[in-house]
Design an enzyme around this catalytic site. Structure first.
Site, PDB file in Angstrom:
ATOM      1  N   CYS A 163       4.432   1.065  -5.465  1.00  0.00           N
ATOM      2  CA  CYS A 163       5.829   1.284  -5.068  1.00  0.00           C
ATOM      3  C   CYS A 163       6.819   0.915  -6.170  1.00  0.00           C
ATOM      4  O   CYS A 163       7.965   1.365  -6.136  1.00  0.00           O
ATOM      5  CB  CYS A 163       6.155   0.494  -3.808  1.00  0.00           C
ATOM      6  SG  CYS A 163       5.246   1.055  -2.357  1.00  0.00           S
ATOM      7  N   GLN A 214      -0.827  -1.915   4.081  1.00  0.00           N
ATOM      8  CA  GLN A 214       0.536  -2.432   4.134  1.00  0.00           C
ATOM      9  C   GLN A 214       0.889  -3.039   5.491  1.00  0.00           C
ATOM     10  O   GLN A 214       1.554  -4.075   5.561  1.00  0.00           O
ATOM     11  CB  GLN A 214       1.518  -1.296   3.830  1.00  0.00           C
ATOM     12  CG  GLN A 214       1.350  -0.686   2.453  1.00  0.00           C
ATOM     13  CD  GLN A 214       2.257   0.507   2.276  1.00  0.00           C
ATOM     14  OE1 GLN A 214       3.465   0.353   2.186  1.00  0.00           O
ATOM     15  NE2 GLN A 214       1.678   1.696   2.252  1.00  0.00           N
ATOM     16  N   ARG A 231      20.444   6.458  10.443  1.00  0.00           N
ATOM     17  CA  ARG A 231      20.613   6.934  11.825  1.00  0.00           C
ATOM     18  C   ARG A 231      21.857   6.297  12.436  1.00  0.00           C
ATOM     19  O   ARG A 231      21.889   5.096  12.704  1.00  0.00           O
ATOM     20  CB  ARG A 231      19.375   6.600  12.645  1.00  0.00           C
ATOM     21  CG  ARG A 231      18.128   7.357  12.203  1.00  0.00           C
ATOM     22  CD  ARG A 231      16.940   7.017  13.088  1.00  0.00           C
ATOM     23  NE  ARG A 231      15.818   7.897  12.829  1.00  0.00           N
ATOM     24  CZ  ARG A 231      14.871   7.659  11.925  1.00  0.00           C
ATOM     25  NH1 ARG A 231      14.929   6.559  11.191  1.00  0.00           N
ATOM     26  NH2 ARG A 231      13.881   8.508  11.749  1.00  0.00           N
ATOM     27  N   SER A 256       9.920   1.157   6.193  1.00  0.00           N
ATOM     28  CA  SER A 256      10.620   2.111   5.335  1.00  0.00           C
ATOM     29  C   SER A 256      10.276   3.533   5.752  1.00  0.00           C
ATOM     30  O   SER A 256       9.199   3.809   6.277  1.00  0.00           O
ATOM     31  CB  SER A 256      10.239   1.888   3.877  1.00  0.00           C
ATOM     32  OG  SER A 256       8.823   1.942   3.713  1.00  0.00           O
ATOM     33  N   HIS A 289      12.198   5.529   1.411  1.00  0.00           N
ATOM     34  CA  HIS A 289      11.388   4.959   0.328  1.00  0.00           C
ATOM     35  C   HIS A 289      10.522   6.047  -0.301  1.00  0.00           C
ATOM     36  O   HIS A 289       9.344   6.182   0.008  1.00  0.00           O
ATOM     37  CB  HIS A 289      10.529   3.830   0.896  1.00  0.00           C
ATOM     38  CG  HIS A 289       9.635   3.148  -0.071  1.00  0.00           C
ATOM     39  ND1 HIS A 289       9.803   3.203  -1.446  1.00  0.00           N
ATOM     40  CD2 HIS A 289       8.538   2.364   0.138  1.00  0.00           C
ATOM     41  CE1 HIS A 289       8.856   2.491  -2.035  1.00  0.00           C
ATOM     42  NE2 HIS A 289       8.075   1.974  -1.096  1.00  0.00           N
ATOM     43  N   CYS A 342       8.125  -5.235  -3.504  1.00  0.00           N
ATOM     44  CA  CYS A 342       6.697  -5.452  -3.320  1.00  0.00           C
ATOM     45  C   CYS A 342       5.943  -4.187  -3.719  1.00  0.00           C
ATOM     46  O   CYS A 342       6.468  -3.071  -3.620  1.00  0.00           O
ATOM     47  CB  CYS A 342       6.398  -5.842  -1.880  1.00  0.00           C
ATOM     48  SG  CYS A 342       6.953  -4.646  -0.650  1.00  0.00           S
ATOM     49  N   GLY A 369       1.753  -2.344  -4.016  1.00  0.00           N
ATOM     50  CA  GLY A 369       0.350  -2.400  -3.655  1.00  0.00           C
ATOM     51  C   GLY A 369      -0.444  -3.228  -4.647  1.00  0.00           C
ATOM     52  O   GLY A 369      -0.191  -3.194  -5.849  1.00  0.00           O
TER      53      GLY A 369
END
Length: 385
Positions: free
Chosen positions: A89, A159, A214, A240, A341, A371, A373
């Protein structure tokens, strides 16, 4: 001492899964921000030394060195090279680090850093398996590794499991997460309505603003969702969003600033990356932030704005608890829970937003972390000029 300056930063609107950008080839998404970057900065594109892009799941339309493909798809000079980076990420944040390090070393003077991801085009089932590992060790990147099994056993490597471990470790309830997620949406909607993203965003066709936030979401709607893992606290509302986007920044040396008549907007003050437990996976921003502050001699009181990626609500909430940071300075315009994301583009998107918000508010220092992986986290600190 050599300096690395951020001269320009742009991004597309972030598209929702199966939204306005879903059918756009990743190379064309990348080309869109590269074209805008060249036009806005006024540079001769032939003077660029390298193009460093982040991207995950480099298969199908994202395969074949998407940094190079996007540059060529933009009609830009063939002699300029490109390279694609995968630090999960944090890929495009790492792209920014590599670009800045090239400038700081004196080996290059003008480097483009950025990232692109079309998560609508690459199936999410495949993306999740590749980016975060499987729910066990029967398939995916860890399958068959005797060394991994000897060190970490058969613990789930994904995750959602990592986010649940964080929620448990820092005593973060589902209600805490939903309150945070609702705040993210409200902040993002306010930012859109106030035009805070207008300068940084390059419309793509008829899409002029981010699709994710939203306006009609409520605490009651969030509370009605089922958890992703049975008995857990993480729901889609606290996670995300799957997204499509691209972003790009131009990094320049002092010599390039002088030779090309550029105006620096920020100075790269610090770059670092640290590792942590790969099973818990998502808590690495905590030790990475502590490391960066120790290296720089700064405290969080010196940091005017923070962008920490909202992969899941517990990631940010645990970081806030551990660091004692002021929530009013963190993700002030919402984060990935609301804005999305787009994996390989998120790092560059966050930095683009951070730079523009520092300019809007008159802040001096901005810190970005996320963060990644494998239990990793990059930290970048910039100083607005």
């Amino acid at each position: 001492m050599a300096e690395a300056y951020v001269v320009e930063a742009v991004r597309t609107p972030v598209g929702r899964r199966r939204g306005a950008l879903a059918a756009v080839h990743p190379a064309d998404l990348g080309a869109h921000v590269l074209t805008a970057l060249v036009e806005r900065s006024g540079i001769d594109p032939a003077a660029v030394d390298d193009v460093v892009f982040g991207c995950l799941d480099t298969v199908g339309p994202q395969a074949g060195n998407i940094a190079r493909t996007a540059w060529l798809a933009a009609g830009l000079p063939e002699e300029v090279p490109g390279v694609t980076v995968d630090r999960q990420c944090g890929s495009s944040q790492q792209a920014l680090h590599f670009a800045a390090q090239a400038v700081l070393s004196g080996t290059q003077d003008l480097v483009v850093a950025g990232g692109v991801q079309n998560m609508s085009m690459v199936p999410i089932a495949f993306a999740s398996r590749q980016a975060a590992g499987p729910l066990g060790l029967t398939e995916g990147p860890f399958a068959g590794s005797a060394g991994w099994r000897a060190r970490y056993g058969d613990a789930p490597v994904d995750q959602f499991h990592g986010a649940e471990l964080i929620a448990r470790r820092w005593h973060i309830t589902r209600r805490d997460q939903e309150e945070y997620a609702l705040r993210s949406h409200r902040r993002a909607v306010r930012a859109i309505d106030e035009g805070r993203f207008a300068r940084e965003t390059v419309p793509y066709g008829e899409l002029t603003t981010d699709e994710g936030p939203r306006r009609d979401t409520t605490a009651e709607k969030m509370a009605a969702l089922a958890p992703v893992v049975e008995g857990g606290t993480i729901t889609a509302a606290c996670s995300s969003q799957i997204s499509d986007a691209a972003a790009a920044l131009l990094l320049a040396s002092e010599r390039a600033v002088h030779d090309h008549g550029l105006t620096p907007r920020a100075r790269v003050h610090h770059l670092s990356v640290r590792g942590d437990d790969p099973i818990r996976m998502l808590a690495a921003p905590i030790p990475a932030t502590a490391y960066a502050l120790k290296k720089t001699g700064l405290s969080l009181d010196d940091i005017d704005l923070v962008e920490i990626n909202e992969a899941f609500a517990p990631v940010v909430l645990a970081w806030l608890k551990e660091t004692g940071a002021d929530p009013a300075r963190v993700n002030v315009n919402g984060g990935a829970i609301a804005l999305g994301h787009p994996l390989g583009a998120t790092g560059a998107r966050l930095m683009t937003t951070l730079l523009h918000e520092l300019e809007r508010t008159g802040g001096r220092f901005g810190l970005q972390t996320m963060c990644e992986g494998g239990g990793l986290a990059n930290v970048t600190i910039i100083e607005r000029l």
